[in-house]
Scaffold this active site. Structure first.
Site, PDB file in Angstrom:
ATOM      1  N   ASP A  64       2.165  -0.692   4.995  1.00  0.00           N
ATOM      2  CA  ASP A  64       1.100  -1.682   5.203  1.00  0.00           C
ATOM      3  C   ASP A  64       0.477  -2.074   3.853  1.00  0.00           C
ATOM      4  O   ASP A  64      -0.422  -2.915   3.796  1.00  0.00           O
ATOM      5  CB  ASP A  64       0.054  -1.209   6.219  1.00  0.00           C
ATOM      6  CG  ASP A  64      -0.689   0.041   5.776  1.00  0.00           C
ATOM      7  OD1 ASP A  64      -0.333   0.610   4.727  1.00  0.00           O
ATOM      8  OD2 ASP A  64      -1.622   0.461   6.498  1.00  0.00           O
ATOM      9  N   SER A  65       1.020  -1.505   2.764  1.00  0.00           N
ATOM     10  CA  SER A  65       0.681  -1.990   1.414  1.00  0.00           C
ATOM     11  C   SER A  65       1.047  -3.459   1.281  1.00  0.00           C
ATOM     12  O   SER A  65       0.630  -4.123   0.327  1.00  0.00           O
ATOM     13  CB  SER A  65       1.429  -1.170   0.350  1.00  0.00           C
ATOM     14  OG  SER A  65       2.808  -1.084   0.653  1.00  0.00           O
ATOM     15  N   ASP A 103       5.267   1.506   8.800  1.00  0.00           N
ATOM     16  CA  ASP A 103       3.877   1.957   8.815  1.00  0.00           C
ATOM     17  C   ASP A 103       3.173   1.454  10.064  1.00  0.00           C
ATOM     18  O   ASP A 103       3.373   0.307  10.475  1.00  0.00           O
ATOM     19  CB  ASP A 103       3.151   1.373   7.599  1.00  0.00           C
ATOM     20  CG  ASP A 103       2.554   2.435   6.717  1.00  0.00           C
ATOM     21  OD1 ASP A 103       2.448   3.595   7.149  1.00  0.00           O
ATOM     22  OD2 ASP A 103       2.200   2.097   5.565  1.00  0.00           O
ATOM     23  N   LYS A 133       5.249   5.751  10.454  1.00  0.00           N
ATOM     24  CA  LYS A 133       4.336   6.568   9.652  1.00  0.00           C
ATOM     25  C   LYS A 133       2.907   6.220  10.034  1.00  0.00           C
ATOM     26  O   LYS A 133       2.590   5.049  10.254  1.00  0.00           O
ATOM     27  CB  LYS A 133       4.540   6.299   8.157  1.00  0.00           C
ATOM     28  CG  LYS A 133       3.508   7.014   7.278  1.00  0.00           C
ATOM     29  CD  LYS A 133       3.844   6.946   5.813  1.00  0.00           C
ATOM     30  CE  LYS A 133       3.347   5.714   5.105  1.00  0.00           C
ATOM     31  NZ  LYS A 133       1.889   5.496   5.169  1.00  0.00           N
ATOM     32  N   GLU A 135      -1.422   7.459   9.277  1.00  0.00           N
ATOM     33  CA  GLU A 135      -2.315   8.171   8.364  1.00  0.00           C
ATOM     34  C   GLU A 135      -3.203   9.159   9.111  1.00  0.00           C
ATOM     35  O   GLU A 135      -3.479   8.981  10.298  1.00  0.00           O
ATOM     36  CB  GLU A 135      -3.194   7.164   7.608  1.00  0.00           C
ATOM     37  CG  GLU A 135      -2.394   6.212   6.734  1.00  0.00           C
ATOM     38  CD  GLU A 135      -3.272   5.269   5.918  1.00  0.00           C
ATOM     39  OE1 GLU A 135      -4.523   5.422   5.930  1.00  0.00           O
ATOM     40  OE2 GLU A 135      -2.708   4.373   5.271  1.00  0.00           O
ATOM     41  N   GLU A 198      -0.744  11.687  -0.752  1.00  0.00           N
ATOM     42  CA  GLU A 198      -1.128  10.633  -1.706  1.00  0.00           C
ATOM     43  C   GLU A 198      -2.363  11.022  -2.515  1.00  0.00           C
ATOM     44  O   GLU A 198      -3.397  11.429  -1.950  1.00  0.00           O
ATOM     45  CB  GLU A 198      -1.399   9.310  -0.946  1.00  0.00           C
ATOM     46  CG  GLU A 198      -1.855   8.198  -1.869  1.00  0.00           C
ATOM     47  CD  GLU A 198      -1.716   6.795  -1.296  1.00  0.00           C
ATOM     48  OE1 GLU A 198      -1.201   6.646  -0.176  1.00  0.00           O
ATOM     49  OE2 GLU A 198      -2.131   5.849  -1.982  1.00  0.00           O
TER      50      GLU A 198
HETATM   51  O1  KIV Z   1       1.687   1.384   2.638  1.00  0.00           O
HETATM   52  C1  KIV Z   1       2.411   1.989   1.843  1.00  0.00           C
HETATM   53  O2  KIV Z   1       3.213   1.401   1.109  1.00  0.00           O
HETATM   54  C2  KIV Z   1       2.290   3.439   1.797  1.00  0.00           C
HETATM   55  C3  KIV Z   1       2.952   4.160   0.672  1.00  0.00           C
HETATM   56  C4  KIV Z   1       2.366   3.817  -0.621  1.00  0.00           C
HETATM   57  C5  KIV Z   1       2.976   5.622   0.895  1.00  0.00           C
HETATM   58  O3  KIV Z   1       1.674   4.006   2.638  1.00  0.00           O
END
Ligand code: KIV
Length: 281
Positions: A64-65, A103, A133, A135, A198
């Site tokens: 989600d970056s 994510d 993934k 958090e 992280e």
């Molecule tokens: O959103 C993302 O790209 C991430 C990574 C930096 C671990 O969570």
């Protein structure tokens, strides 16, 4: 048939690429036992996913970056589930051998375990993800357990959790060792197959790595993890709004693009492009 990790360990990345077969979740987990360090990078579209896959990265994370590096937002909080599904579908088309992890965006799993399961299901069914993934430590255990009931593999994420940016007061190094260790152990116990760690001090990341049996994937966590993840736009020098200390720039793609575009503009303006060889008779 050769294992992706076996060939990586024995012969190096190039041989691994040639003899590579698709990375699976069990292979990913086996890496820790075999002492093979894991590589993870982000991609949000077909072209980048294909480049990373061809280069032999173990897993591609549709992070989600993308809120920051694709959408230009200051954080990831406005990214929606539909947007994640869209980008996962694009990346899935370019992914052949890497494990594809999507994510779960902010508010797609925090409301209830049922919501978490439904969101993860969409990322797999509509997006083509092989794993998701999310958090959070102990607070995310119920969500992980619910998702696993549909046999969708889950990667955890502790330490600096960017979706908590407002509570944390910014993107800061996390140092509460007792809390982080408990979170990591809870995520492992809930059944996650791997854990992103992280922005924690290197010695604490090493403690977490030895405390859990699942692979830890570090970002800003020093050398004491079982693998590494970076945002591809950062490590390629494509995204330069922020330059976190933990990023190593492996290429300067941004300046190369600027230079190429300047040259294109010059040649078009001067009538040098297109030339005869670019024209049809
Ligand atoms: O959103 C993302 O790209 C991430 C990574 C930096 C671990 O969570």
């Amino acid at each position: 048939m050769s294992s992706p990790l076996g060939s990586l360990a024995a012969n190096g990345a190039l041989t691994a690429q040639r003899t590579r077969r698709p990375m699976t979740v069990p292979d990913f987990m086996a890496a820790k036992r075999q002492g093979v360090r894991l590589t993870v990078l982000t991609a949000y579209d077909y072209t980048m996913a294909k480049l990373l896959d061809d280069a032999g990265v173990d897993a591609i994370l549709v992070g989600d970056s993308l809120g920051m590096v694709v959408q230009g937002e200051p954080h990831s909080l406005r990214v929606t589930l539909d947007e994640m599904i869209y980008h996962t579908r694009l990346a899935a088309r370019g992914t052949r051998n890497s494990l594809l992890i999507a994510d779960m965006p902010f508010m797609s799993y925090q409301v209830s375990p049922e919501q978490a399961l439904a969101s993860a299901g969409r990322l797999v069914k509509e997006g083509g993800a092989q794993a998701v993934k999310l958090e959070g430590g102990r607070r995310s255990v119920a969500a992980i357990e619910a998702i696993l009931r549909a046999d969708i593999p889950v990667m955890g994420h502790v330490g600096l959790t960017p979706q908590s940016v407002h509570r944390l007061g910014g993107f800061r190094v996390q140092r509460d060792a007792a809390n982080l260790l408990e979170d990591a152990l809870a995520i492992e116990k809930a059944g996650a197959f791997a854990l992103v760690v992280e922005c924690v001090p290197a010695d604490l990341a090493e403690k977490i790595r030895t405390a859990v049996k699942i692979p830890t994937i570090g970002i800003g966590a020093g050398t004491g993890c079982d693998g590494q993840v970076l945002v591809t736009h950062d490590m390629l020098g494509l995204f330069t709004d922020l330059k976190p200390r933990f990023v190593k720039q492996f290429a300067s793609v941004g300046p190369a693009i600027t230079q190429a575009v300047e040259q294109y503009c010059l040649e078009v303006r001067e009538g040098r492009f297109p030339a005869a060889e670019h024209s049809f008779r």
